[in-house]
Design an enzyme around this catalytic site. Structure first.
Site, PDB file in Angstrom:
ATOM      1  N   ALA A  78       0.844  -1.198   0.000  1.00 57.21           N
ATOM      2  CA  ALA A  78       0.000   0.000   0.000  1.00 57.21           C
ATOM      3  C   ALA A  78       0.873   1.240   0.000  1.00 57.21           C
ATOM      4  O   ALA A  78       1.970   1.233   0.575  1.00 57.21           O
ATOM      5  CB  ALA A  78      -0.927   0.011   1.216  1.00 57.21           C
ATOM      6  N   ASP A  79       0.382   2.273  -0.652  1.00 54.93           N
ATOM      7  CA  ASP A  79       1.119   3.545  -0.642  1.00 54.93           C
ATOM      8  C   ASP A  79       0.159   4.682  -0.980  1.00 54.93           C
ATOM      9  O   ASP A  79      -0.925   4.449  -1.515  1.00 54.93           O
ATOM     10  CB  ASP A  79       2.280   3.525  -1.626  1.00 54.93           C
ATOM     11  CG  ASP A  79       3.435   4.403  -1.163  1.00 54.93           C
ATOM     12  OD1 ASP A  79       3.184   5.364  -0.390  1.00 54.93           O
ATOM     13  OD2 ASP A  79       4.587   4.157  -1.552  1.00 54.93           O
ATOM     14  N   GLN A  80       0.592   5.872  -0.650  1.00 53.61           N
ATOM     15  CA  GLN A  80      -0.198   7.074  -0.896  1.00 53.61           C
ATOM     16  C   GLN A  80       0.632   8.116  -1.615  1.00 53.61           C
ATOM     17  O   GLN A  80       1.844   8.225  -1.396  1.00 53.61           O
ATOM     18  CB  GLN A  80      -0.672   7.698   0.420  1.00 53.61           C
ATOM     19  CG  GLN A  80      -1.819   7.001   1.095  1.00 53.61           C
ATOM     20  CD  GLN A  80      -2.244   7.730   2.359  1.00 53.61           C
ATOM     21  OE1 GLN A  80      -1.410   8.213   3.116  1.00 53.61           O
ATOM     22  NE2 GLN A  80      -3.539   7.800   2.593  1.00 53.61           N
TER      23      GLN A  80
END
Length: 208
Positions: A78-80
């Protein structure tokens, strides 16, 4: 559905305590491992890409970096990315940069784009992207300094230099979107994918 002679280990390719707490709160059993990815280089190589594509690519890259060495496991990446004034911003590297980030975001709306992926071995099984719009109050310099002193180096783990799960929530006038995704993990779509791809990893479910 992923083949399961026995339930594969579930790995979160992140050392984010917030993401881990979200999974833990959902009752999922998992391990955490740090993913080492050249985020700056990857983003630079996708300069013309949509922020959603970049967020998913970062998530997949993090999951793949762990899955390659853990082929029997199912890996969550996951990343933003944060989009403000039309620009994609990365995590601040220092408290001075965090201060500049809050000054930039003060009194404005920005977009958080969160990507999540499930990878097994060398195969990306599923990915999802979520977009949220966050609007900050107009912040005085005193308020910014107080927030940084209160949160300390923890803000360096956030692309926006704030912690929505902590005192940073006071800086916001409105939040539009999935709250779990804002915290770094679109939990409901992820659990739906696990129910479909690896039901034995979801408490109470049995493989079909």
């Amino acid at each position: 559905m992923i083949a399961e002679t026995k339930a594969p280990a579930l790995i979160l390719a992140s050392q984010s305590p917030v993401r881990a707490e979200l999974l833990r709160g959902a009752g999922l059993a998992f391990h955490t491992m740090a993913a080492h990815v050249d985020e700056t280089g990857l983003i630079a190589g996708m300069a013309d890409a949509d922020p959603a594509e970049i967020a998913v690519k970062l998530a997949e890259a993090k999951a793949c970096s762990i899955a390659a060495a853990q082929p029997e496991s199912l890996v969550i990446g996951a990343d933003q990315v944060l989009v403000a004034d039309g620009k994609i911003l990365q995590k601040p590297a220092s408290l001075d940069q965090a201060r500049q980030r809050l000054e930039l975001l003060s009194g404005k709306s920005h977009e958080l784009v969160t990507g999540v992926a499930l990878v097994a071995g060398d195969t990306s099984l599923w990915s999802h992207v979520d977009k949220a719009v966050l609007t900050m109050h107009e912040l005085s310099q005193q308020e910014i300094e107080h927030q940084l002193a209160e949160d300390g180096d923890a803000v360096l783990q956030s692309v926006g230099a704030y912690r929505l799960e902590g005192p940073g929530i006071r800086m916001f006038a409105s939040l539009e979107g999935d709250h779990f995704a804002m915290l770094g993990l679109p939990l409901l779509p992820l659990i739906s994918a696990l129910r479909r791809l690896a039901p034995s990893l979801v408490p109470g479910m049995t493989p079909e």
